[in-house]
Design an enzyme around this catalytic site. Sequence first.
Site, PDB file in Angstrom:
ATOM      1  N   ASP A   1      -3.320 -11.209  -1.464  1.00 41.56           N
ATOM      2  CA  ASP A   1      -3.696 -10.597  -0.197  1.00 41.56           C
ATOM      3  C   ASP A   1      -5.176 -10.224  -0.247  1.00 41.56           C
ATOM      4  OD1 ASP A   1      -3.932  -8.129   1.681  1.00 41.56           O
ATOM      5  OD2 ASP A   1      -1.911  -8.833   2.115  1.00 41.56           O
TER       6      ASP A   1
ATOM      7  N   ASP B   1      -3.966 -12.766   5.135  1.00 41.17           N
ATOM      8  CA  ASP B   1      -5.220 -12.224   5.655  1.00 41.17           C
ATOM      9  C   ASP B   1      -6.447 -12.654   4.851  1.00 41.17           C
ATOM     10  OD1 ASP B   1      -4.566 -10.738   3.435  1.00 41.17           O
ATOM     11  OD2 ASP B   1      -4.527  -8.806   4.452  1.00 41.17           O
TER      12      ASP B   1
ATOM     13  N   HIS C   1       0.809  -1.221   0.000  1.00 40.88           N
ATOM     14  CA  HIS C   1       0.000   0.000   0.000  1.00 40.88           C
ATOM     15  C   HIS C   1       0.849   1.281   0.000  1.00 40.88           C
ATOM     16  CE1 HIS C   1      -3.520  -2.420   0.641  1.00 40.88           C
ATOM     17  NE2 HIS C   1      -3.144  -2.807   1.849  1.00 40.88           N
TER      18      HIS C   1
END
Length: 338
Positions: A133, A216, A97
Amino acid sequence: MALGWLTPDEWVRSPRARPKALSAWHSPDYVAAVMKAEEEGSVSDEVRRRYNLGTHANPVFAEMYRRPATAAGAAIWAGENLKDGGVLYSPAGGTHHGMPDHANGFCYFNDPVLAILSMREYGVQRIAYVDIDAHHPDGVEHAFATDPDVLMISVHEERRWPFKGHLEDRGVGNVFNLPVPRGFNDAEMRAAREDIILPLVQAFRPEAIILQCGADAVTEDPLSRLALSNNAHWAIVEALNGMAPRYLVLGGGGYNPWSVGRLWTGVWGTLTKQKFPERLPPLAEAVLRDLSWPGRAAGRNPPEHWFTTICDLPREGQIKPEVRERLDALGARMTAWL
């Protein structure tokens, strides 16, 4: 190590990236701001507004420069050490990110971007970046959406922060996003792997593959609503291995310490073709029993298999109509792209 899967000659302590190396993509003033925030332990209101530091998502903490700079150092080191081919695994990497001039989503520096730039420095041009992810890799897409020599594929949960990575986004044509609904299961990830990920990578003929293998996206993680088992991740790790002469696997997100430890250990086991035990040996079990997860109900009463096994039970299911529709839409785009 407790499983006997990792010997001293198979791991390298990462160098810490210096500010000049980080400035290959991040602005020097932002790098300096992160260093100063770590040194002083706080930020001014101006720094908070300008660089998104000292916020709930990007807090000031004791190693806020050193830790991400070390993960970035591993990525830059990988570019050099993969120049002649090979496989490397950096579980602390995958901070996808981070933006050039500000922190984003607990990502202070963007090590996947720095890995790609490092590979370029050593003559590797065509790179496939695959991200599984639960969250969309907005920083990586920001860097390379207009680069025809980078193929970007992301499978991520829809309507989940950072609320990007829409099906119709395509950059210069090499961006393929698959936003998936809550409850996305192993059968659906298998279809994504076989129908989209592998054909795209094969057709692109990359000189290097980078896989961000965020933990995740499994059922037990508190920050997504997906329903994958760790087997789905390992199947992608294995399938991509050998499709290019250079392969870099990054850890990524993951917020349940037991599911992260089991999944990322299994990534290494997959890469090195280990035999996965039905029950963990005592030393490995002790590692998991020593973990804690304060503040979460699951952490106060974890199920026994989080301590004693490495493999989840498969989480199969039907392929939901909306998943099939999106796979077909990407398949049509892929056919035109080919």
